[in-house]
Design a protein around this motif. Sequence first.
Motif, short mmCIF file in Angstrom:
data_model
loop_
_atom_site.label_atom_id
_atom_site.label_comp_id
_atom_site.label_asym_id
_atom_site.label_seq_id
_atom_site.Cartn_x
_atom_site.Cartn_y
_atom_site.Cartn_z
N GLU B 7 11.89 -0.92 2.50
CA GLU B 7 10.64 -0.70 3.23
C GLU B 7 9.44 -1.11 2.39
OE1 GLU B 7 10.14 -0.01 6.39
OE2 GLU B 7 12.30 -0.19 6.57
N LYS B 8 9.55 -0.87 1.10
CA LYS B 8 8.44 -1.25 0.22
C LYS B 8 8.21 -2.77 0.27
CE LYS B 8 8.93 -0.79 -4.28
NZ LYS B 8 9.15 -0.08 -5.56
N ARG B 10 9.03 -4.74 2.62
CA ARG B 10 8.54 -5.11 3.96
C ARG B 10 7.03 -4.86 4.05
NH1 ARG B 10 12.99 -6.07 7.33
NH2 ARG B 10 14.91 -5.10 6.59
N ARG B 11 6.58 -3.79 3.43
CA ARG B 11 5.13 -3.52 3.45
C ARG B 11 4.37 -4.59 2.68
NH1 ARG B 11 6.85 1.88 2.97
NH2 ARG B 11 6.61 1.85 0.70
N ALA B 14 4.21 -7.64 4.81
CA ALA B 14 3.25 -7.54 5.92
C ALA B 14 1.87 -8.04 5.48
CB ALA B 14 3.18 -6.10 6.41
N SER B 31 2.10 -9.67 11.11
CA SER B 31 2.64 -8.30 11.08
C SER B 31 2.66 -7.70 12.48
CB SER B 31 1.84 -7.43 10.11
OG SER B 31 0.51 -7.29 10.55
N PRO B 36 7.62 -8.53 9.54
CA PRO B 36 8.27 -7.81 8.43
C PRO B 36 9.53 -7.06 8.85
CG PRO B 36 5.92 -7.32 8.52
CD PRO B 36 6.27 -7.97 9.81
N GLU B 62 3.74 -6.92 -5.38
CA GLU B 62 3.47 -5.50 -5.17
C GLU B 62 2.24 -5.07 -5.99
OE1 GLU B 62 6.67 -2.97 -6.26
OE2 GLU B 62 5.55 -1.15 -5.73
#
Lengths: 546, 149
Positions: B7-8, B10-11, B14, B31, B36, B62
Amino acid sequence: MLGTGQPPDRPADVVIIGAGASGSVAAAALTGAGFRVVCLEQGEWSDTADYMSAEPEAELAWHEKWNPNQNIRRNPADYPVTGDADIHPTMYNGVGGGLVQWAAMWQNLLPSDFRVRTLDGVADDWPIGWNDLAPFYDRAARDMSVSGLSGDPAFPELAYPNPPMPIGRSGMAAARGMDRLGWHWWPGVNAIASRPHNNLNACQRRGTCIIGCPENAKANGALTHWPGALEGGARLITGARVREIALDRQGRARGAVYIDRNGAEHLQEAGVVILAANGAGSARLLLMSTSPQFPDGLANSSGLVGRRLMQHPYRTVMVVMEEELDSWEGPWGQRIYSLEFAETRPEHDFVRGAKLHVCPHGGPMFAVYDHHNAHRDAGFDGLWGAEFHRAADTVFGHAFTWGVQAEDLPEESNRIILDPEVTDSDGLPAVRAEYRVSENSRRMLDFNAARAVEAAEAAGAVETSVSSIWPTGISHILGTTRMGDDSSSSVVDRWCRAHDVPNLYIVDGGVFVTAGSANPTATIMANTLRVVERMIEQRRHQESAV
Amino acid sequence: MNSSVSEKRRRVLAGLADALIAEGSGKPSASAAGVPGELLDRCLEAVPSLRSPLMAILDEAEGRDPDEFARELYARRPEDFTVLSTSVMGAYYLSPEVRKLIGYPGQAANPLSLAAAPEYLENGMLERVYERHPGYREQQGRERQPSPT
C-alpha cells in the motif's frame, strides 16, 4: 513432439530445419509427393490462447511478451543476437516462424529486381527471373489466402484468391494525397483472409496482427501448410535445436544433430537436408558446422556464408489528420502501397528505390509515444501533467503511418558471424550482426520520407513527423547465403542447392541476391515451392548419403 | 489486488502518476482513474519486466515531492522515466472509463463487409493510377498488363 507416421530413429528422405515460411512450404510439398519428411524446429507451437490480442492489454503485449525483438521477448526458444549493428536483426522462433508476428504484407518483387546489374549497373543479377517465379507467386498466394486486387500496372498480371481488404479511412486519406500528386498507389495486398478461405477465418480487423492473430485470419504456415503436411505423414519435432549438419566421408550431408529440451543429443539422418531457418539461423548453422573438410563452415568455399546481409532499412512518417480515422482499426497489414519511387531514376542521388505503405496507427499508447517523440522539444511541461491529454486528443484516432522501406544493396561487410562469447541456452554461439546502413540507403530513405511527407500534406495532414532509421529490424534477414551460378561468388546454385554439398539446400531469405524493396515472404514462399518441385522432379538423380 | 505491491508503494505511485497524468480535457487524473490499484497489477502482469525497476523507483521516491521527483527522472534518468511512464500510461489506458472518454473500444472484433464496391473503384481514382503509370520495367523499356477496371 507432434506428428506421427514413422518411428523416431528412422532415417527420413528429407530433414527440414525450421518450420517457418519456407520450411512449411517445403514440408507440405514434399509430403504431398510421398517423401518421408522430418522437420526440426527449435521453438514450439503457439495458438490463439497464447496471444494477448483480444485482451485489453493488447497494446502492452508489444512491450515484452510479444515484442518483435527476441532479445526483449526472451522466449526459451530464442537465441540471442548481439553486436552494435545499425539495424538489429529480429526473428520469431516457433512453428510458423516469423509469420506468427508478421504484418502479412504480401508483396512480389518487381521484374526489374532480378536484373539490377543489367539495368542499373549495381550489385548482381539473380540467376532466375520474374518468369521463373511467376507461376509460383500465384500458387503461393492461393495457399496463403491472400486478399488483393489484381491489375497493378507496376507488375505483370497477378492473381489473388480473395477480394482486397477495405483500405479504410486512413487508406483513402493517404490515397487522396497520392491522387493529387499523380503518384502510383494501389490497395494493399495482404496474406489475411478477407473472407473464409482454406483454413483461415475472415479477418475481424482487431489490428493486432503483429502480436498474433487471435482470429486465425492471418496466414501463417502453422495454419496454412502444417495441418496438411502432418496429416500426410510429416513429422514435426519441436524444441529441437540443431547444432550441426552431419556429413559422411564424401562430404555429403547425412542429417542434422539436434538437442532436445532435456538436453539430449540426437542425430536425425536424412537423404537430403533443407535449411529453412531464416537468413540468420541458416548462416549460423553453416558456420557452426565446421569440419576438417569445411574448416570455415559448411558450404562456405566462397567465403560468403553470413555476408551480404540485407535488412530493408526502415523509417516511418506519422501523419495526423483533422478527420476521424479510427486509427486503431485493423488489419495491421498495408492499407495501400506505392511503388512510385521503387525504381532507379537518373535525377536521384541514389540507385534503386523504396516501397511506401500505409499502416494503421494503433491505440492510445502508440499515439502518445509518437506524439511525445515528435514533440520532445516541449519538455516535461509540454508533454506531461496537464498537457498529457493533448497527445490523445490530437493524435489518437486521427493518425496513420507511412512506412518507408528501402532496398539496401548487398555489401560483404554487412554480415552475420558467430559471437565468440555469448551463447544460447544450449551453449551454442549466439549470432552477432555487423551491419551498417550505407550512404545510398540513407539518401534513399531521406528522399522517400520527404515524399511521404509531401503526400501527407497533399492529403491535408495537419501534422507530420518523420522517425529516424529504426534501430530494430523488421525481420527481413536476407542475402547471407546468396544464390548464383558461379560457385566462387555464391553459396547455392539457382536451384538453391549448396555448391559444395550436393544434398544440402537452403530455401529461406538468405538466398536472395538482392533485396528489392518488397516485403520478402511472397518471394521466399514462391521460391521454395519452385525449388522443392524441382527436387521432387529430380528425385531419382538426387545424390545422398543415406 | 496483488499483494506484492505494498500500500505504501501504491501511495507513492499515486503521487507520481498524477505528476505525469493530471486531470484535464475532461479526463481524470491517473490516480482518480485507478492507476495505483488493480490497473497497475494488470499492467505489471502484462509487462513483467517493469515490476522490479518500478518498485525500486517507488522506494526511492518515498518522501520526495512527486512532481519534483518525476521531473528529475525525466531530465536525468530517461530509462527510469520510461519505466515509470510506461507503467502509469499502460495502467491508465486499461481503465474502461478512460477508454470511453477518449472513444477507444480497444482492439475489438469488427467484422468487415465486402458488399459495397470500394470508393476508389467507383470514383475513378484507381483508374487514374492505371492510366498514368508507365508500366513495369523488365528490359530497358516498359511493359503493361490489361486494365483491372
